[in-house]
Design an enzyme around this catalytic site. Structure first.
Site, PDB file in Angstrom:
ATOM      1  N   GLU A   1      19.719 147.223 -62.007  1.00  6.16           N
ATOM      2  CA  GLU A   1      18.364 147.595 -61.285  1.00  6.16           C
ATOM      3  C   GLU A   1      18.059 148.876 -62.096  1.00  6.16           C
ATOM      4  O   GLU A   1      19.130 149.862 -62.364  1.00  6.16           O
ATOM      5  CB  GLU A   1      19.323 148.160 -59.962  1.00  6.16           C
ATOM      6  CG  GLU A   1      20.101 146.667 -59.213  1.00  6.16           C
ATOM      7  CD  GLU A   1      18.971 146.040 -58.925  1.00  6.16           C
ATOM      8  OE1 GLU A   1      17.238 146.938 -58.674  1.00  6.16           O
ATOM      9  OE2 GLU A   1      18.538 145.163 -58.876  1.00  6.16           O
TER      10      GLU A   1
ATOM     11  N   CYS B   1      23.780 148.176 -51.545  1.00  5.46           N
ATOM     12  CA  CYS B   1      23.555 148.254 -52.862  1.00  5.46           C
ATOM     13  C   CYS B   1      22.937 149.464 -52.998  1.00  5.46           C
ATOM     14  O   CYS B   1      23.377 150.643 -54.688  1.00  5.46           O
ATOM     15  CB  CYS B   1      23.826 146.859 -53.607  1.00  5.46           C
ATOM     16  SG  CYS B   1      24.740 145.815 -53.456  1.00  5.46           S
TER      17      CYS B   1
ATOM     18  N   HIS C   1      22.520 143.308 -60.061  1.00  6.66           N
ATOM     19  CA  HIS C   1      22.536 142.632 -58.941  1.00  6.66           C
ATOM     20  C   HIS C   1      23.394 141.343 -59.958  1.00  6.66           C
ATOM     21  O   HIS C   1      22.478 141.079 -60.553  1.00  6.66           O
ATOM     22  CB  HIS C   1      21.799 142.788 -58.202  1.00  6.66           C
ATOM     23  CG  HIS C   1      21.262 143.344 -56.777  1.00  6.66           C
ATOM     24  ND1 HIS C   1      20.715 144.500 -56.051  1.00  6.66           N
ATOM     25  CD2 HIS C   1      22.950 143.413 -55.592  1.00  6.66           C
ATOM     26  CE1 HIS C   1      21.268 145.107 -55.330  1.00  6.66           C
ATOM     27  NE2 HIS C   1      22.378 144.465 -54.883  1.00  6.66           N
TER      28      HIS C   1
HETATM   29  N1  PCA Z   1      25.288 142.907 -52.198  1.00  9.00           N
HETATM   30  C1  PCA Z   1      24.585 143.641 -50.776  1.00  9.00           C
HETATM   31  C2  PCA Z   1      25.935 144.737 -50.204  1.00  9.00           C
HETATM   32  C3  PCA Z   1      26.350 144.030 -50.736  1.00  9.00           C
HETATM   33  C4  PCA Z   1      27.055 143.775 -51.819  1.00  9.00           C
HETATM   34  O1  PCA Z   1      27.397 142.548 -52.939  1.00  9.00           O
HETATM   35  C5  PCA Z   1      23.436 144.829 -51.313  1.00  9.00           C
HETATM   36  O2  PCA Z   1      22.815 144.336 -52.583  1.00  9.00           O
HETATM   37  O3  PCA Z   1      23.221 145.233 -50.743  1.00  9.00           O
END
Ligand code: PCA
Length: 197
Positions: A80, A142, A162
C-alpha cells in the site's frame, strides 16, 4: 541484531480464515536476512487494533514494521502506498460500524508508506510473484492500523501490504475469487522482508 514487527489479522466478516494469521505465526522468531521476526496477531477491532500495535512498538522498539492484511478479491500482492485519515465501512468483529470518521482528530489527511514499496514490487515480480503498488488501503481496519503506525513511527520503515485470499479460504468460504497457495503467500512475504537493509 535487527528486529522486524510483523503483524497479521484474525478472521473477519465472511472470511473464516485470514491467511495473514498463519504467516505471522509461522514466521514469529525466525530470521530473514538481517532481521529477527516478532509476530503479532491483531484483532479486527477499531478500539483495540491500533493500541495493540503501538504498545508492541513501544515495548520492543523494532527496527521496521510490516503489517499484513487480507484483500479478498485482489489477485496480486499489493504493497500500500498511502493510509488516509478515515474509517468507514463494514462492522468490525465487535459490531462497531463507523462512517466518515477520522482515525485521529485533526490528524493529517494521509501518510505515505515508509517501506521500500517499489523495491518490494520489483523484487516480487523478479521472483515470479505478481505484485503491484496499491493506491488505496481502503477505510477499514488495515488502513486504520497503517495510519496509526505512520502517525507515530517516523524514524523507521513502516507500512502495510495486502495479500490475496488463500486456496483454503476460497474453498472453505465457498468464494469465487482469485487465490494463492499458503506457501506462495509465505514465500512472497519473505521476499519482501529480504529486500530490507
Ligand atoms: N483485511 C481487512 C481487515 C483485516 C484484514 O485482514 C482490511 O483490508 O481492512
Amino acid at each position: 541484531m535487527k528486529t522486524l514487527l510483523l503483524t497479521g489479522f484474525e478472521p473477519f466478516l465472511e472470511f473464516p480464515i485470514n491467511p495473514t494469521e498463519k504467516i505471522v505465526k509461522e514466521l514469529d522468531g525466525t530470521w530473514i536476512g538481517s532481521y529477527q521476526i516478532k509476530g503479532l496477531l491483531l484483532p479486527v477491532d477499531y478500539r483495540e487494533a491500533g493500541e495493540r500495535i503501538l504498545d508492541e512498538i513501544k515495548k520492543h522498539e523494532p527496527d521496521a514494521v510490516l503489517s499484513l492484511g487480507l484483500a479478498a478479491g485482489r489477485s496480486t500482492i499489493t504493497p500500500e502506498r498511502i493510509a488516509i485519515n478515515c474509517r468507514d465501512g463494514a462492522p468490525d468483529n465487535n459490531g462497531i460500524v463507523l462512517n466518515d470518521a477520522s482515525i485521529i482528530e485533526d490528524g493529517p489527511d494521509g501518510y505515505f508508506s515508509t517501506l521500500p514499496i517499489r523495491q518490494f514490487v520489483n523484487k516480487l515480480n523478479e521472483s515470479g510473484f505478481p505484485a503491484k503498488i496499491s493506491n488505496s488501503a481502503g477505510t477499514y481496519l488495515c488502513n486504520n492500523v497503517m495510519y496509526v503506525v505512520l502517525h507515530e513511527v517516523k524514524d523507521r520503515p513502516a507500512g502495510f501490504v495486502h495479500l490475496p485470499a488463500s486456496h483454503e479460504l476460497v474453498l472453505l468460504g465457498k468464494k469465487d475469487m482469485p487465490s494463492w497457495s499458503d506457501r506462495d503467500l509465505f514465500e512472497a512475504v519473505k521476499v519482501m522482508i529480504g529486500t530490507l537493509e
